[in-house]
Design a protein around this motif. Sequence first.
Motif, PDB file in Angstrom:
ATOM      1  N   PRO A 215       0.723  -1.191  -0.079  1.00  0.00           N
ATOM      2  CA  PRO A 215       0.006   0.004   0.031  1.00  0.00           C
ATOM      3  C   PRO A 215       0.977   1.206   0.018  1.00  0.00           C
ATOM      4  N   ILE A 216       0.381   2.221  -0.544  1.00  0.00           N
ATOM      5  CA  ILE A 216       1.065   3.627  -0.513  1.00  0.00           C
ATOM      6  C   ILE A 216       1.207   4.067   0.886  1.00  0.00           C
ATOM      7  N   GLY A 217       2.358   4.349   1.172  1.00  0.00           N
ATOM      8  CA  GLY A 217       3.024   4.786   2.508  1.00  0.00           C
ATOM      9  C   GLY A 217       3.427   3.906   3.436  1.00  0.00           C
ATOM     10  N   GLU A 218       3.196   2.616   2.911  1.00  0.00           N
ATOM     11  CA  GLU A 218       3.837   1.545   3.822  1.00  0.00           C
ATOM     12  C   GLU A 218       5.318   1.248   3.535  1.00  0.00           C
ATOM     13  N   LYS A 219       5.939   0.690   4.242  1.00  0.00           N
ATOM     14  CA  LYS A 219       7.653   0.188   3.998  1.00  0.00           C
ATOM     15  C   LYS A 219       7.434  -0.530   2.910  1.00  0.00           C
ATOM     16  N   LEU A 220       8.683  -0.399   2.200  1.00  0.00           N
ATOM     17  CA  LEU A 220       8.683  -1.403   0.904  1.00  0.00           C
ATOM     18  C   LEU A 220       9.759  -2.355   1.411  1.00  0.00           C
ATOM     19  N   THR A 221       9.345  -3.566   0.917  1.00  0.00           N
ATOM     20  CA  THR A 221       9.727  -4.875   1.474  1.00  0.00           C
ATOM     21  C   THR A 221      10.685  -5.754   0.489  1.00  0.00           C
ATOM     22  N   GLY A 222      11.560  -6.434   0.919  1.00  0.00           N
ATOM     23  CA  GLY A 222      12.389  -7.264   0.126  1.00  0.00           C
ATOM     24  C   GLY A 222      13.466  -8.005   0.853  1.00  0.00           C
ATOM     25  N   THR A 223      14.247  -9.066   0.086  1.00  0.00           N
ATOM     26  CA  THR A 223      15.458  -9.585   0.704  1.00  0.00           C
ATOM     27  C   THR A 223      16.522  -8.840   1.144  1.00  0.00           C
ATOM     28  N   VAL A 224      16.635  -8.766   2.638  1.00  0.00           N
ATOM     29  CA  VAL A 224      17.879  -8.156   3.188  1.00  0.00           C
ATOM     30  C   VAL A 224      18.812  -8.968   3.991  1.00  0.00           C
ATOM     31  N   LEU A 225      19.970  -8.765   3.811  1.00  0.00           N
ATOM     32  CA  LEU A 225      21.072  -9.339   4.611  1.00  0.00           C
ATOM     33  C   LEU A 225      21.682  -8.245   5.704  1.00  0.00           C
ATOM     34  N   GLY A 226      21.356  -8.806   6.975  1.00  0.00           N
ATOM     35  CA  GLY A 226      21.919  -7.913   8.154  1.00  0.00           C
ATOM     36  C   GLY A 226      22.191  -8.642   9.435  1.00  0.00           C
ATOM     37  N   GLU A 227      22.383  -8.118  10.380  1.00  0.00           N
ATOM     38  CA  GLU A 227      22.754  -8.700  11.763  1.00  0.00           C
ATOM     39  C   GLU A 227      21.697  -8.311  12.777  1.00  0.00           C
ATOM     40  N   VAL A 228      21.382  -9.227  13.549  1.00  0.00           N
ATOM     41  CA  VAL A 228      20.399  -9.155  14.452  1.00  0.00           C
ATOM     42  C   VAL A 228      20.725  -8.436  15.710  1.00  0.00           C
TER      43      VAL A 228
END
Length: 339
Positions: free
Chosen positions: A70-83
Motif C-alpha cells: 500500500p501507498i505509504g507502507e514500508k517497501l519490502t524485500g530480501t535483506v542481509l543483516g545482523e540481529v
Amino acid sequence: MGSINISNRFWVMKSLPNGNNFEDALEIREESSLDVPLGCFVTKNIYLSMDAGTRMYMTEREDSYQPPIPIGEKLTGTVLGEVVESNHPDYAVGERLRSYGQWSDYSVVDPKAMYPSKVDDSELDLVNYVGIYGANGWTAYTGVINTGKVKAGDTFVVSAAAGCTGLMAGQIAKIAGCKVIGIVGKDEKCQLICKEYGFDGAINYKTENISEKLKILCPEGINVYFDNVAGPTLDAVLENMANFGVIAVCGLMENYGSAERLPGPYNYDLILMKRLRFEGFFSPDFYHREPEINPILKNWSERGLLKLPIETTDGLENLAVAYSKLFEGTNIGKVVVKV
Ligand SMILES: NC(=O)c1ccc[n+]([C@@H]2O[C@H](COP(=O)([O-])OP(=O)(O)OC[C@H]3O[C@@H](n4cnc5c(N)ncnc54)[C@H](OP(=O)(O)O)[C@@H]3O)[C@@H](O)[C@H]2O)c1
C-alpha cells in the motif's frame, strides 16, 4: 510486543510509479522507534537485494504472489543483516541472516513470513548471499536443471541474459553442456556475455529481429527457453522452438510496470504443433533446497565456471536510482544497495 528506540530510515511509495520513474514515486522517511512483536527480531541491514519482481507489488495487481504494497507502507524485500534485537528464541543478537525485511536501515523480521537463513561468516564476501548463494542463484539453478531439464547438446536460450538471474542461468546451461544464446538490450552486453561468460551467441532485442536472428543462430531449433521477459520475445522464441522443447517461465519483465495482464502469446498454437511444455517456477517453493544447491553453486564459483558481477550502490538514500537500473537495463549482474 517489545519496542526499541532507534533512528530508522525507510522507503515507501508516495504514489504508484509511472513506468520506470522510481525517483518521483518513492520517498525515504524516518522514525525514532521500532515495535518488535513476539516471535520477531530486528536486523541492522548491511545489504538490500534489488529484485525486478518487487515491481509487481508496486502496482494495484491483486493476483500476484504477494498483495500490492500500500501507498505509504514500508517497501519490502530480501535483506542481509545482523540481529540487534530479538523477540524469538531461535535468532540471537549478533547473528548474520538473510531474511525478508524492509528497504530500511533496520528491518523487523517475522521468520514465519519467509524462512531466514544464517550466513556463513567464513564467506569473505557476504554480498554473495544475496547473489550466487541467494534466491537468484537457486532460481537460475532450478530453472535450468529441474524445470528446463537440460541435457548436454541441447540448445538453450535465455532472455535478460546479462542481468542477475539470466547471466547465471546461461552459465549453468553452459556447464550442463548446452549451446547457449542470450537475448539482451545492448550491443555491449552481447559482446560481454560471449567474451566473458561463455555464451555461444547473443541477440540485441532492441535493434535486431529476434526471430530471424534465432533462425540463424539456432537452425536446429531451441530445446529450452528460460523466459525472463514474456511479450514479443516469447513469440519470437516460440517460432524457433524444437519439437518437445521446454519454456521455463521465470519472469515477466515486459509487464511488471502494469496492473493489467499481458495477453497470451500470439503463437499459442505452436505449443500444440511442437508439443511444447510450458512451466513456471517460483523461488520460495525451493528455499528449503538451499543446503543442497548452495554447495553445487559454490563449487562452480570456486572453479571459475559461474561468475556474477555485483553492482553495489552505496547509501540507503540512493536506493531509487539503484532500483531503476533493473528496468533501464543499465545493470550487469546483481544490483544491491549497501546500507
Ligand atoms: N521465478 C522466480 O522465482 C524468480 C526469482 C528471481 C528473479 N526472477 C525473474 O528473473 C528476471 C530477472 O530478474 P533480476 O532481479 O535478476 O533482474 P536483472 O535480470 O538483474 O535485471 C533486469 C534486466 O531485464 C532487462 N529488461 C528490463 N526491461 C526489459 C523488458 N521490457 N524486456 C526485456 N528485458 C528487459 C534489463 O536488461 P536489458 O538491457 O537486456 O534490457 C535488465 O538488466 C525477472 O523477470 C524476475 O522476475 C524470477
